[in-house]
Design a protein around this motif. Structure first.
Motif, PDB file in Angstrom:
ATOM      1  N   TYR A   1      10.170   9.108  -0.085  1.00 27.59           N
ATOM      2  CA  TYR A   1       8.730   9.371   0.019  1.00 27.59           C
ATOM      3  C   TYR A   1       8.035   8.212   0.737  1.00 27.59           C
ATOM      4  CZ  TYR A   1       4.174  11.256  -1.341  1.00 27.59           C
ATOM      5  OH  TYR A   1       2.902  11.800  -1.321  1.00 27.59           O
TER       6      TYR A   1
ATOM      7  N   TRP B   1       2.860   6.161   9.648  1.00 27.30           N
ATOM      8  CA  TRP B   1       1.997   5.070  10.107  1.00 27.30           C
ATOM      9  C   TRP B   1       2.553   4.436  11.375  1.00 27.30           C
ATOM     10  CZ3 TRP B   1       1.282   2.420   4.648  1.00 27.30           C
ATOM     11  CH2 TRP B   1       0.395   3.208   3.887  1.00 27.30           C
TER      12      TRP B   1
ATOM     13  N   LEU C   1       0.832  -1.199   0.000  1.00 27.29           N
ATOM     14  CA  LEU C   1       0.000   0.000   0.000  1.00 27.29           C
ATOM     15  C   LEU C   1       0.870   1.253   0.000  1.00 27.29           C
ATOM     16  CD1 LEU C   1      -2.791   1.325   0.200  1.00 27.29           C
ATOM     17  CD2 LEU C   1      -2.633   1.111   2.697  1.00 27.29           C
ATOM     18  N   ALA C   2       1.909   1.263   0.817  1.00 24.50           N
ATOM     19  CA  ALA C   2       2.816   2.414   0.858  1.00 24.50           C
ATOM     20  C   ALA C   2       3.532   2.582  -0.484  1.00 24.50           C
ATOM     21  CB  ALA C   2       3.832   2.239   1.982  1.00 24.50           C
TER      22      ALA C   2
ATOM     23  N   ILE D   1       5.974   7.909   4.529  1.00 26.30           N
ATOM     24  CA  ILE D   1       4.665   7.283   4.740  1.00 26.30           C
ATOM     25  C   ILE D   1       4.745   6.258   5.857  1.00 26.30           C
ATOM     26  CG2 ILE D   1       2.938   5.762   3.689  1.00 26.30           C
ATOM     27  CD1 ILE D   1       3.503   7.078   1.022  1.00 26.30           C
TER      28      ILE D   1
ATOM     29  N   GLU E   1      -7.670   7.221   8.571  1.00 27.06           N
ATOM     30  CA  GLU E   1      -7.562   8.344   7.654  1.00 27.06           C
ATOM     31  C   GLU E   1      -8.906   9.031   7.496  1.00 27.06           C
ATOM     32  OE1 GLU E   1      -6.077   6.461   4.179  1.00 27.06           O
ATOM     33  OE2 GLU E   1      -3.976   6.780   4.724  1.00 27.06           O
TER      34      GLU E   1
ATOM     35  N   GLU F   1      -6.746   2.614   6.850  1.00 23.90           N
ATOM     36  CA  GLU F   1      -7.916   3.179   6.180  1.00 23.90           C
ATOM     37  C   GLU F   1      -8.906   3.756   7.187  1.00 23.90           C
ATOM     38  OE1 GLU F   1      -9.301  -0.074   3.850  1.00 23.90           O
ATOM     39  OE2 GLU F   1      -7.880   0.297   2.208  1.00 23.90           O
TER      40      GLU F   1
ATOM     41  N   GLU G   1       2.403   1.593  -3.487  1.00 27.54           N
ATOM     42  CA  GLU G   1       1.434   2.051  -4.487  1.00 27.54           C
ATOM     43  C   GLU G   1       1.132   3.537  -4.318  1.00 27.54           C
ATOM     44  OE1 GLU G   1      -1.816  -0.573  -3.852  1.00 27.54           O
ATOM     45  OE2 GLU G   1      -0.825  -2.303  -4.787  1.00 27.54           O
ATOM     46  N   ARG G   2       1.004   3.988  -3.092  1.00 26.81           N
ATOM     47  CA  ARG G   2       0.720   5.408  -2.865  1.00 26.81           C
ATOM     48  C   ARG G   2       1.916   6.275  -3.263  1.00 26.81           C
ATOM     49  NH1 ARG G   2      -2.980   6.185   2.570  1.00 26.81           N
ATOM     50  NH2 ARG G   2      -4.631   4.737   1.967  1.00 26.81           N
ATOM     51  N   THR G   3       3.105   5.756  -3.039  1.00 27.98           N
ATOM     52  CA  THR G   3       4.302   6.501  -3.446  1.00 27.98           C
ATOM     53  C   THR G   3       4.324   6.698  -4.956  1.00 27.98           C
ATOM     54  OG1 THR G   3       5.577   5.645  -1.575  1.00 27.98           O
ATOM     55  CG2 THR G   3       6.819   6.471  -3.464  1.00 27.98           C
TER      56      THR G   3
ATOM     57  N   PHE H   1       1.797   6.436  -7.041  1.00 27.37           N
ATOM     58  CA  PHE H   1       0.634   7.206  -7.478  1.00 27.37           C
ATOM     59  C   PHE H   1       0.863   8.704  -7.261  1.00 27.37           C
ATOM     60  CE2 PHE H   1      -3.482   9.243  -6.615  1.00 27.37           C
ATOM     61  CZ  PHE H   1      -4.163   8.931  -7.786  1.00 27.37           C
ATOM     62  N   GLN H   2       1.459   9.059  -6.116  1.00 26.23           N
ATOM     63  CA  GLN H   2       1.638  10.472  -5.787  1.00 26.23           C
ATOM     64  C   GLN H   2       2.817  11.107  -6.527  1.00 26.23           C
ATOM     65  OE1 GLN H   2      -0.320  12.409  -4.042  1.00 26.23           O
ATOM     66  NE2 GLN H   2      -1.742  10.807  -3.403  1.00 26.23           N
TER      67      GLN H   2
END
Length: 316
Positions: A251, A259, A235-236, A255, A274, A271, A238-240, A242-243
């Motif tokens: 980055y 967490w 998840l970390a 994250i 947030e 989730e 994928e978010r990296t 994506f962002q």
């Protein structure tokens, strides 16, 4: 009763909420470390090893009783970058060998591990580790054995590390505060875990054809104690991507640190913790608009026809 313990100005004030959190956590090490910090001391006064102190500090952070950005121990004394190691002479080495101290006994043991007689340059490097970096002889033996094991795994049985390689590894041990047998044992356990778990994390990041480079090892060494499961790491990652549009170690590190400091260790917890995002589009309900529903329009037309029937002989 020892009344001297209650002299004015020598009393520590403990907030009730802090006491309640410590009692609820049932963590003796965290409570001792909190009292130590409350007294204005650092964690080194407890004389714990690094893993124990780190675990207690992390528990206090989870309870929001410690600042994650404030270290609990002073930074280990390090040589200044411009404080270059001394240039040892042959006479220095000869004197150290004749002194009969730890260095004289260390040399033959290192020669056994490396399977060779140390050259004058090798002796100077070995003396550097004992004199300048102040590593105890027993720690240096573990260091040399560790380097020999790594070299054999990487290049094959029979290959031995060079003294410059041992020197570089020794500098890392010095900076990490590995100056005792207990610290060396803890450090090697972390390194072994890094070798196994580190490769697993690299695979999650899509890196499967090589091991980590030194800078990547630093990130992996910080992430592994956080003990995140694979799905959280994905998840970390994928978010990296994506962002930022690409993978960036720094980055993703920010994250995971966030967490970890919040105690969010599962995808569900992340989730849930947030803030929910508001939908970008809101479909208005019928009563919120000026548009009349279709069934009402049809009914009005029918009522109008009944009230005004068409005149005979005229087109309707």
């Amino acid at each position: 009763m020892a009344t001297g313990l209650f002299l004015p100005g020598n009393i520590l004030s403990l907030h009730r909420k802090a006491a309640d959190r410590l009692l609820a956590a049932d963590n003796g090490d965290a409570a001792l470390l909190y009292l130590c910090l409350l007294a204005g001391k650092d964690g080194s006064s407890l004389k714990w090893d690094a893993p124990r102190l780190e675990a207690a500090h992390k528990a206090l952070i989870t309870m929001k009783l410690a600042d994650p950005n404030q270290p609990v121990t002073p930074e280990p004394a390090q040589k200044l970058e411009d404080d270059r190691p001394p240039e040892y002479t042959t006479q220095d080495i000869a004197a150290a060998l004749q002194n009969g101290g730890g260095f004289a006994g260390l040399v033959p043991e290192v020669e056994k591990l490396l399977g060779k007689v140390l050259s004058p340059a090798d002796l100077k490097t070995l003396y550097l580790l004992t004199d300048y970096y102040a590593l105890p002889p027993e720690v240096i033996l573990i260091l040399v054995g560790w380097c020999a094991e790594k070299t054999a795994k990487k290049y094959g049985t029979g290959r031995k590390p060079t003294m410059p390689q041992i020197k570089r590894e020794g500098q890392k041990w010095y900076k990490a505060g590995v100056t005792s047998l207990d610290a060396a044992d803890a450090y090697l356990r972390r390194q072994q875990q890094l070798g196994v778990r580190g490769m697993e994390i690299l695979a999650i990041l899509g890196i499967r054809d090589r091991g980590p480079v030194p800078r990547e090892e630093e990130y992996l060494s910080a992430w592994i104690p956080m003990d995140f499961p694979d799905d959280v790491l994905r998840l970390a990652y994928e978010r990296t991507v994506f962002q930022t549009g690409e993978f960036r170690w720094a980055y993703m590190n920010s994250i995971l640190k966030s967490w970890d400091q919040q105690g969010l260790k599962t995808v569900a917890a992340i989730e849930a913790g947030e803030p929910r995002r508001k939908p970008s589009f809101h479909r208005p309900k019928a009563q919120e608009t000026n548009v009349m529903p279709s069934d009402d329009i049809g009914r009005m037309i029918e009522e109008a026809r009944r009230a005004n029937p068409p005149t005979p002989g005229k087109e309707g």
